[in-house]
Design a protein around this motif. Sequence first.
Motif, PDB file in Angstrom:
ATOM      1  N   LYS A   1      -1.581  -2.190   7.260  1.00 19.61           N
ATOM      2  CA  LYS A   1      -0.827  -1.474   8.292  1.00 19.61           C
ATOM      3  C   LYS A   1       0.520  -1.004   7.752  1.00 19.61           C
ATOM      4  O   LYS A   1       0.936   0.140   7.958  1.00 19.61           O
ATOM      5  CB  LYS A   1      -0.610  -2.380   9.504  1.00 19.61           C
ATOM      6  CG  LYS A   1       0.164  -1.712  10.632  1.00 19.61           C
ATOM      7  CD  LYS A   1       0.369  -2.660  11.808  1.00 19.61           C
ATOM      8  CE  LYS A   1       1.211  -1.994  12.893  1.00 19.61           C
ATOM      9  NZ  LYS A   1       1.470  -2.944  14.030  1.00 19.61           N
ATOM     10  N   GLY A   2       1.218  -1.904   7.031  1.00 20.42           N
ATOM     11  CA  GLY A   2       2.498  -1.534   6.441  1.00 20.42           C
ATOM     12  C   GLY A   2       2.358  -0.446   5.397  1.00 20.42           C
ATOM     13  O   GLY A   2       3.239   0.418   5.265  1.00 20.42           O
ATOM     14  N   ALA A   3       1.259  -0.476   4.654  1.00 20.29           N
ATOM     15  CA  ALA A   3       1.033   0.546   3.629  1.00 20.29           C
ATOM     16  C   ALA A   3       0.868   1.930   4.269  1.00 20.29           C
ATOM     17  O   ALA A   3       1.374   2.926   3.739  1.00 20.29           O
ATOM     18  CB  ALA A   3      -0.200   0.191   2.803  1.00 20.29           C
ATOM     19  N   PHE A   4       0.168   1.993   5.399  1.00 19.78           N
ATOM     20  CA  PHE A   4       0.039   3.273   6.116  1.00 19.78           C
ATOM     21  C   PHE A   4       1.401   3.743   6.626  1.00 19.78           C
ATOM     22  O   PHE A   4       1.719   4.926   6.550  1.00 19.78           O
ATOM     23  CB  PHE A   4      -0.951   3.140   7.274  1.00 19.78           C
ATOM     24  CG  PHE A   4      -2.384   3.366   6.890  1.00 19.78           C
ATOM     25  CD1 PHE A   4      -2.844   4.657   6.633  1.00 19.78           C
ATOM     26  CD2 PHE A   4      -3.276   2.316   6.773  1.00 19.78           C
ATOM     27  CE1 PHE A   4      -4.169   4.886   6.278  1.00 19.78           C
ATOM     28  CE2 PHE A   4      -4.604   2.525   6.416  1.00 19.78           C
ATOM     29  CZ  PHE A   4      -5.047   3.816   6.172  1.00 19.78           C
ATOM     30  N   GLU A   5       2.188   2.817   7.159  1.00 16.27           N
ATOM     31  CA  GLU A   5       3.523   3.174   7.642  1.00 16.27           C
ATOM     32  C   GLU A   5       4.374   3.742   6.512  1.00 16.27           C
ATOM     33  O   GLU A   5       5.039   4.775   6.674  1.00 16.27           O
ATOM     34  CB  GLU A   5       4.210   1.946   8.235  1.00 16.27           C
ATOM     35  CG  GLU A   5       3.565   1.406   9.491  1.00 16.27           C
ATOM     36  CD  GLU A   5       4.157   0.083   9.933  1.00 16.27           C
ATOM     37  OE1 GLU A   5       3.817  -0.384  11.038  1.00 16.27           O
ATOM     38  OE2 GLU A   5       4.954  -0.506   9.157  1.00 16.27           O
ATOM     39  N   LEU A   6       4.342   3.069   5.376  1.00 16.85           N
ATOM     40  CA  LEU A   6       5.143   3.511   4.234  1.00 16.85           C
ATOM     41  C   LEU A   6       4.628   4.830   3.676  1.00 16.85           C
ATOM     42  O   LEU A   6       5.417   5.710   3.306  1.00 16.85           O
ATOM     43  CB  LEU A   6       5.137   2.438   3.145  1.00 16.85           C
ATOM     44  CG  LEU A   6       5.987   2.711   1.912  1.00 16.85           C
ATOM     45  CD1 LEU A   6       7.448   2.932   2.292  1.00 16.85           C
ATOM     46  CD2 LEU A   6       5.861   1.560   0.916  1.00 16.85           C
ATOM     47  N   ALA A   7       3.304   4.987   3.622  1.00 19.35           N
ATOM     48  CA  ALA A   7       2.718   6.233   3.109  1.00 19.35           C
ATOM     49  C   ALA A   7       3.117   7.416   3.972  1.00 19.35           C
ATOM     50  O   ALA A   7       3.274   8.536   3.466  1.00 19.35           O
ATOM     51  CB  ALA A   7       1.197   6.103   3.037  1.00 19.35           C
ATOM     52  N   GLU A   8       3.285   7.195   5.280  1.00 22.35           N
ATOM     53  CA  GLU A   8       3.742   8.268   6.158  1.00 22.35           C
ATOM     54  C   GLU A   8       5.143   8.745   5.757  1.00 22.35           C
ATOM     55  O   GLU A   8       5.490   9.912   5.929  1.00 22.35           O
ATOM     56  CB  GLU A   8       3.766   7.792   7.617  1.00 22.35           C
ATOM     57  CG  GLU A   8       2.396   7.592   8.240  1.00 22.35           C
ATOM     58  CD  GLU A   8       1.696   8.915   8.535  1.00 22.35           C
ATOM     59  OE1 GLU A   8       2.376   9.953   8.543  1.00 22.35           O
ATOM     60  OE2 GLU A   8       0.471   8.901   8.758  1.00 22.35           O
ATOM     61  N   GLU A   9       5.949   7.846   5.199  1.00 17.67           N
ATOM     62  CA  GLU A   9       7.316   8.175   4.817  1.00 17.67           C
ATOM     63  C   GLU A   9       7.397   8.782   3.415  1.00 17.67           C
ATOM     64  O   GLU A   9       8.132   9.748   3.198  1.00 17.67           O
ATOM     65  CB  GLU A   9       8.198   6.921   4.863  1.00 17.67           C
ATOM     66  CG  GLU A   9       8.314   6.279   6.233  1.00 17.67           C
ATOM     67  CD  GLU A   9       9.121   4.990   6.193  1.00 17.67           C
ATOM     68  OE1 GLU A   9       9.787   4.744   5.159  1.00 17.67           O
ATOM     69  OE2 GLU A   9       9.080   4.228   7.174  1.00 17.67           O
ATOM     70  N   VAL A  10       6.661   8.196   2.473  1.00 20.49           N
ATOM     71  CA  VAL A  10       6.852   8.584   1.067  1.00 20.49           C
ATOM     72  C   VAL A  10       5.632   9.250   0.448  1.00 20.49           C
ATOM     73  O   VAL A  10       5.715   9.794  -0.661  1.00 20.49           O
ATOM     74  CB  VAL A  10       7.249   7.345   0.212  1.00 20.49           C
ATOM     75  CG1 VAL A  10       8.484   6.690   0.772  1.00 20.49           C
ATOM     76  CG2 VAL A  10       6.092   6.344   0.121  1.00 20.49           C
TER      77      VAL A  10
ATOM     78  N   ALA B   1      -8.805  -0.387   0.267  1.00 17.96           N
ATOM     79  CA  ALA B   1      -8.805  -0.981   1.607  1.00 17.96           C
ATOM     80  C   ALA B   1      -8.283   0.015   2.637  1.00 17.96           C
ATOM     81  O   ALA B   1      -8.809   0.106   3.756  1.00 17.96           O
ATOM     82  CB  ALA B   1      -7.954  -2.250   1.613  1.00 17.96           C
ATOM     83  N   MET B   2      -7.265   0.779   2.277  1.00 18.62           N
ATOM     84  CA  MET B   2      -6.731   1.808   3.173  1.00 18.62           C
ATOM     85  C   MET B   2      -7.776   2.891   3.431  1.00 18.62           C
ATOM     86  O   MET B   2      -7.932   3.386   4.554  1.00 18.62           O
ATOM     87  CB  MET B   2      -5.469   2.419   2.574  1.00 18.62           C
ATOM     88  CG  MET B   2      -4.281   1.474   2.499  1.00 18.62           C
ATOM     89  SD  MET B   2      -2.881   2.229   1.618  1.00 18.62           S
ATOM     90  CE  MET B   2      -2.396   3.521   2.788  1.00 18.62           C
ATOM     91  N   THR B   3      -8.505   3.261   2.374  1.00 19.60           N
ATOM     92  CA  THR B   3      -9.532   4.294   2.501  1.00 19.60           C
ATOM     93  C   THR B   3     -10.652   3.840   3.426  1.00 19.60           C
ATOM     94  O   THR B   3     -11.139   4.615   4.261  1.00 19.60           O
ATOM     95  CB  THR B   3     -10.099   4.660   1.122  1.00 19.60           C
ATOM     96  OG1 THR B   3      -9.040   5.071   0.269  1.00 19.60           O
ATOM     97  CG2 THR B   3     -11.119   5.779   1.238  1.00 19.60           C
ATOM     98  N   ASP B   4     -11.075   2.586   3.284  1.00 16.37           N
ATOM     99  CA  ASP B   4     -12.112   2.041   4.160  1.00 16.37           C
ATOM    100  C   ASP B   4     -11.695   2.139   5.623  1.00 16.37           C
ATOM    101  O   ASP B   4     -12.465   2.560   6.490  1.00 16.37           O
ATOM    102  CB  ASP B   4     -12.396   0.581   3.798  1.00 16.37           C
ATOM    103  CG  ASP B   4     -13.257   0.447   2.555  1.00 16.37           C
ATOM    104  OD1 ASP B   4     -13.605   1.490   1.962  1.00 16.37           O
ATOM    105  OD2 ASP B   4     -13.577  -0.693   2.181  1.00 16.37           O
ATOM    106  N   ARG B   5     -10.464   1.743   5.907  1.00 14.89           N
ATOM    107  CA  ARG B   5      -9.983   1.779   7.284  1.00 14.89           C
ATOM    108  C   ARG B   5      -9.862   3.218   7.786  1.00 14.89           C
ATOM    109  O   ARG B   5     -10.218   3.522   8.923  1.00 14.89           O
ATOM    110  CB  ARG B   5      -8.632   1.064   7.391  1.00 14.89           C
ATOM    111  CG  ARG B   5      -8.081   1.006   8.799  1.00 14.89           C
ATOM    112  CD  ARG B   5      -6.980  -0.005   8.943  1.00 14.89           C
ATOM    113  NE  ARG B   5      -7.446  -1.353   8.674  1.00 14.89           N
ATOM    114  CZ  ARG B   5      -6.683  -2.443   8.805  1.00 14.89           C
ATOM    115  NH1 ARG B   5      -5.428  -2.332   9.210  1.00 14.89           N
ATOM    116  NH2 ARG B   5      -7.168  -3.640   8.543  1.00 14.89           N
TER     117      ARG B   5
END
Length: 245
Positions: A25-34, A68-72
């Motif tokens: 979840k945090g990785a998606f949040e951060l990816a939205e920013e950077v 894992a992000m791709t799976d989700r």
Amino acid sequence: MARQATAEKRPRRERGSINPDDIIKGAFELAEEVGIDNLSMPLLGKHLGVGVTSIYWYFRKKDDLLNAMTDRALRQYVFATPYVEAKDWRETLRNHARSMRKTFLGNPILCDLILIRSALSPRTARLGVQEVEKAIASLTEAGLTADDAFDTYSAVSVHVRGSVVLQRLREKNRATAEGPSDIDEAMAIDSDSTPLLALVTEKGHHLGAADDNNFEFGLECILDHAGRLIDEAKSTPAKKSARKR
């Protein structure tokens, strides 16, 4: 301008208070920013307020986290995409293609993970194959042969993915502000040397651009061809019966 890879540092979590779902979840949040390209484990640790070793405990390298992000992301994408139905194959396939494109264009992270990176776990890959099987089965029920149904769905899929990736690359090129973002902007068109090109581009047409007009034109060409194949298949038994008489 492209956003710099920075993240606001949160209060430090207690040891053992993070789990894989929190990290994803945090990785998606951060990816939205950077963005996906600038996502890193140390930066994610700062974003989550944990030491980077807490992330490595669950994901040994960035590729594991991206998988894992791709799976989700793919589960979210499959759920949001309408099915192809045999009784109204043309309209439902058209809606299927438009929905796929809209979903990816509206979520650059989804595009980067699924279309550009294209790394899936075996489980998610099986899920994707099952969805394609359903679409092809509907097209065969509508009157296409298995080969033609496969080729039709494949052509639609390539058309959608190509359109989205071209648009995404255009956005990335524009963010770097280094020269033209695509071939359309790089071309020099004038009415003396290229009068036809000048005429149509003045009306808003774009050469090689992944815009709505080019997408819809290509999609209708694929659907028209599939419709002709179905009509030919329907007329073949009648022609054979007439010859027997």
